[in-house]
Design a protein around this motif. Structure first.
Motif, PDB file in Angstrom:
ATOM      1  N   TYR A  94       0.848  -1.181   0.000  1.00  0.00           N
ATOM      2  CA  TYR A  94       0.000   0.000   0.000  1.00  0.00           C
ATOM      3  C   TYR A  94       0.888   1.236   0.000  1.00  0.00           C
ATOM      4  O   TYR A  94       2.102   1.151   0.252  1.00  0.00           O
ATOM      5  N   CYS A  95       0.285   2.376  -0.265  1.00  0.00           N
ATOM      6  CA  CYS A  95       1.065   3.615  -0.336  1.00  0.00           C
ATOM      7  C   CYS A  95       0.168   4.782   0.068  1.00  0.00           C
ATOM      8  O   CYS A  95      -0.933   4.934  -0.476  1.00  0.00           O
ATOM      9  N   ASP A  96       0.619   5.569   1.019  1.00  0.00           N
ATOM     10  CA  ASP A  96      -0.134   6.727   1.502  1.00  0.00           C
ATOM     11  C   ASP A  96       0.371   8.009   0.851  1.00  0.00           C
ATOM     12  O   ASP A  96       1.585   8.209   0.712  1.00  0.00           O
ATOM     13  N   VAL A  97      -0.573   8.869   0.480  1.00  0.00           N
ATOM     14  CA  VAL A  97      -0.249  10.226   0.042  1.00  0.00           C
ATOM     15  C   VAL A  97      -1.248  11.171   0.696  1.00  0.00           C
ATOM     16  O   VAL A  97      -2.360  10.764   1.054  1.00  0.00           O
ATOM     17  N   GLY A  98      -0.857  12.416   0.884  1.00  0.00           N
ATOM     18  CA  GLY A  98      -1.776  13.389   1.436  1.00  0.00           C
ATOM     19  C   GLY A  98      -1.616  13.589   2.924  1.00  0.00           C
ATOM     20  O   GLY A  98      -0.608  13.224   3.527  1.00  0.00           O
ATOM     21  N   ASN A  99      -2.649  14.150   3.523  1.00  0.00           N
ATOM     22  CA  ASN A  99      -2.621  14.589   4.914  1.00  0.00           C
ATOM     23  C   ASN A  99      -3.548  13.700   5.747  1.00  0.00           C
ATOM     24  O   ASN A  99      -4.773  13.737   5.587  1.00  0.00           O
ATOM     25  N   PHE A 100      -2.964  12.916   6.640  1.00  0.00           N
ATOM     26  CA  PHE A 100      -3.724  11.990   7.469  1.00  0.00           C
ATOM     27  C   PHE A 100      -4.016  12.565   8.859  1.00  0.00           C
ATOM     28  O   PHE A 100      -4.313  11.829   9.792  1.00  0.00           O
ATOM     29  N   ASP A 101      -3.967  13.893   8.996  1.00  0.00           N
ATOM     30  CA  ASP A 101      -4.270  14.512  10.276  1.00  0.00           C
ATOM     31  C   ASP A 101      -5.718  14.253  10.673  1.00  0.00           C
ATOM     32  O   ASP A 101      -6.597  14.079   9.806  1.00  0.00           O
ATOM     33  N   ALA A 102      -5.975  14.264  11.961  1.00  0.00           N
ATOM     34  CA  ALA A 102      -7.325  14.047  12.477  1.00  0.00           C
ATOM     35  C   ALA A 102      -8.289  15.063  11.883  1.00  0.00           C
ATOM     36  O   ALA A 102      -7.976  16.251  11.763  1.00  0.00           O
ATOM     37  N   GLY A 103      -9.447  14.592  11.522  1.00  0.00           N
ATOM     38  CA  GLY A 103     -10.476  15.452  10.950  1.00  0.00           C
ATOM     39  C   GLY A 103     -10.531  15.424   9.440  1.00  0.00           C
ATOM     40  O   GLY A 103     -11.557  15.773   8.846  1.00  0.00           O
ATOM     41  N   ASN A 104      -9.447  15.009   8.800  1.00  0.00           N
ATOM     42  CA  ASN A 104      -9.448  14.888   7.343  1.00  0.00           C
ATOM     43  C   ASN A 104     -10.064  13.557   6.921  1.00  0.00           C
ATOM     44  O   ASN A 104      -9.854  12.542   7.584  1.00  0.00           O
ATOM     45  N   PRO A 105     -10.827  13.540   5.826  1.00  0.00           N
ATOM     46  CA  PRO A 105     -11.318  12.246   5.326  1.00  0.00           C
ATOM     47  C   PRO A 105     -10.151  11.400   4.825  1.00  0.00           C
ATOM     48  O   PRO A 105      -9.212  11.921   4.230  1.00  0.00           O
ATOM     49  N   ILE A 106     -10.217  10.099   5.108  1.00  0.00           N
ATOM     50  CA  ILE A 106      -9.199   9.156   4.651  1.00  0.00           C
ATOM     51  C   ILE A 106      -9.849   8.265   3.597  1.00  0.00           C
ATOM     52  O   ILE A 106     -10.836   7.573   3.873  1.00  0.00           O
ATOM     53  N   ILE A 107      -9.286   8.288   2.406  1.00  0.00           N
ATOM     54  CA  ILE A 107      -9.898   7.629   1.245  1.00  0.00           C
ATOM     55  C   ILE A 107      -8.988   6.506   0.772  1.00  0.00           C
ATOM     56  O   ILE A 107      -7.783   6.711   0.582  1.00  0.00           O
ATOM     57  N   GLY A 108      -9.552   5.332   0.570  1.00  0.00           N
ATOM     58  CA  GLY A 108      -8.806   4.212   0.018  1.00  0.00           C
ATOM     59  C   GLY A 108      -9.165   3.968  -1.436  1.00  0.00           C
ATOM     60  O   GLY A 108     -10.303   4.185  -1.852  1.00  0.00           O
TER      61      GLY A 108
END
Length: 368
Positions: free
Chosen positions: A51-65
């Motif tokens: 897997y690979c993460d991009v973007g901002n995983f801060d609390a409150g942001n939607p996390i999209i797979g």
């Protein structure tokens, strides 16, 4: 430029197919490709894939797979039995990587995190469960999949905001008795006759006809070279299909009850029962709405189809069944695919790859 890069990934995947849970070189290829493109991929710890993460995983942001499946089928192609990408997983991987390349430097990533999942073993129906066990889906709010559709369901330039697959199951078992001399049929129960009764009883299963379902014997091996032996043993297989998970559970219950009654009726044993299967889709309306909006953004409203209902299956739906709070749906991409999925010489319009990547990109942007 992105189209050329997707073509490069597709051609490599197509030329180097690997079977379920054997996708070691495929995993290595994707891993190295993403690293060279400036990403930070992570290989799964207990299975093939990554897997690979991009973007901002801060609390409150939607996390999209976003999920791509990476394995191939094993089938005969032009007289040779081999691994073969006849289900479009090479295309799915190239479109997901195309989406990654497109969104990599997008300012929208400041307000959302995206996890791209390259899943093994979809063809055996358990790869999604392996990914669930890795824990990488636990924090997702949305999860999108994508699959090429045969021309009967969607032509090139069209797309559907969900694919509503049915549940599928396979049951293998053995009829265990004793052989007898052909001149003494009273000394055993002929496994072929027992199997015939099972087939007849399966045909008498009647459940809600409004929901499509079917059950049939698809394997029966009994007897040997000596035709004067009445076989007491047989190896059997049953295929079950149902459009909903509830209907599948009822179907399974009826089948297991038949086998239990056969044991009592014929004084034989039904042993080594092994059930495997995949669940029916339980798509989330919010995810469907995001994909519908994204299709309209890219292709126009007239090219957005209604959700596709199909008797085929895909283990993507384990994600939403295992985690009901997950907003998941699978994009159905029209691409003039023919003569059909899993045909050894399946072809499709490669121009559709750009549509798929663009719709996934828009879906990430459209999540609020």
């Amino acid at each position: 430029m992105m189209d050329e890069k997707m073509k490069e990934v597709f051609e490599h995947m197509h030329a180097h197919p690997e079977l379920s849970y054997e996708e070691t070189e495929t995993t290595e290829y994707i891993y190295n490709y993403l690293q060279e493109a400036g990403f930070n991929p992570v290989k799964f710890s207990n299975t093939t894939g990554l897997y690979c993460d991009v973007g901002n995983f801060d609390a409150g942001n939607p996390i999209i797979g976003v999920r791509a499946d990476i394995d191939a089928l094993f089938q005969e192609v032009d007289g040779v039995k081999q691994a073969n990408h006849s289900c479009g997983h090479d295309a799915h991987t190239s479109m997901v990587i195309g989406t990654m390349l497109k969104i990599k430097d997008d300012a929208a990533l400041e307000s959302r995190g995206v996890r791209f999942v390259f899943q093994p073993a979809e063809e055996v129906g358990t790869g999604a469960l392996s990914v669930v066990d890795e824990g990488v889906v636990d924090d997702l709010d949305y999860f999108f999949g994508i699959h090429l559709r045969p021309i009967e369901e969607a032509t090139n330039g069209y797309a559907a905001p969900s694919i509503e697959h049915g549940a599928a199951g396979s049951l293998q078992f053995r009829i265990v008795g004793e052989d007898a001399h052909g001149a003494r049929p009273h000394l055993n129960h002929n496994a072929i006759e027992v199997g015939t009764d099972i087939v007849n009883m399966l045909s008498k299963i009647h459940i809600n006809p409004v929901i499509p379902s079917s059950v049939k014997m698809t394997q029966f091996l009994a007897g040997g070279k000596s035709l004067n032996i009445i076989p007491g043993n047989a190896e059997c297989g049953i295929d079950m299909r149902a459009q909903t998970n509830e209907q599948m559970e009822e179907l399974k219950g009826r089948v297991f009850n038949i086998l239990k009654n056969i044991e009592a009726l014929y004084d034989v044993k039904i042993e080594d029962m092994e059930f495997s299967g995949i669940v029916a889709s339980e798509s989330h309306q919010d995810a469907i709405d995001v994909l519908r909006t994204s299709i309209v953004d890219v292709l126009g409203e007239e090219k957005c189809l209604e959700p596709i209902i199909t008797s085929g299956g895909d283990d993507f739906h384990y994600y939403t069944v295992k985690m009901p709070e997950l907003k998941g749906a699978m994009l159905g991409l029209g691409c003039d695919l023919k003569p059909g999925l899993h045909h050894p010489n399946m072809t499709f319009e490669h121009s559709a790859l750009a549509n798929g990547a663009e719709i996934l990109y828009q879906a990430i942007l459209n999540v609020k």
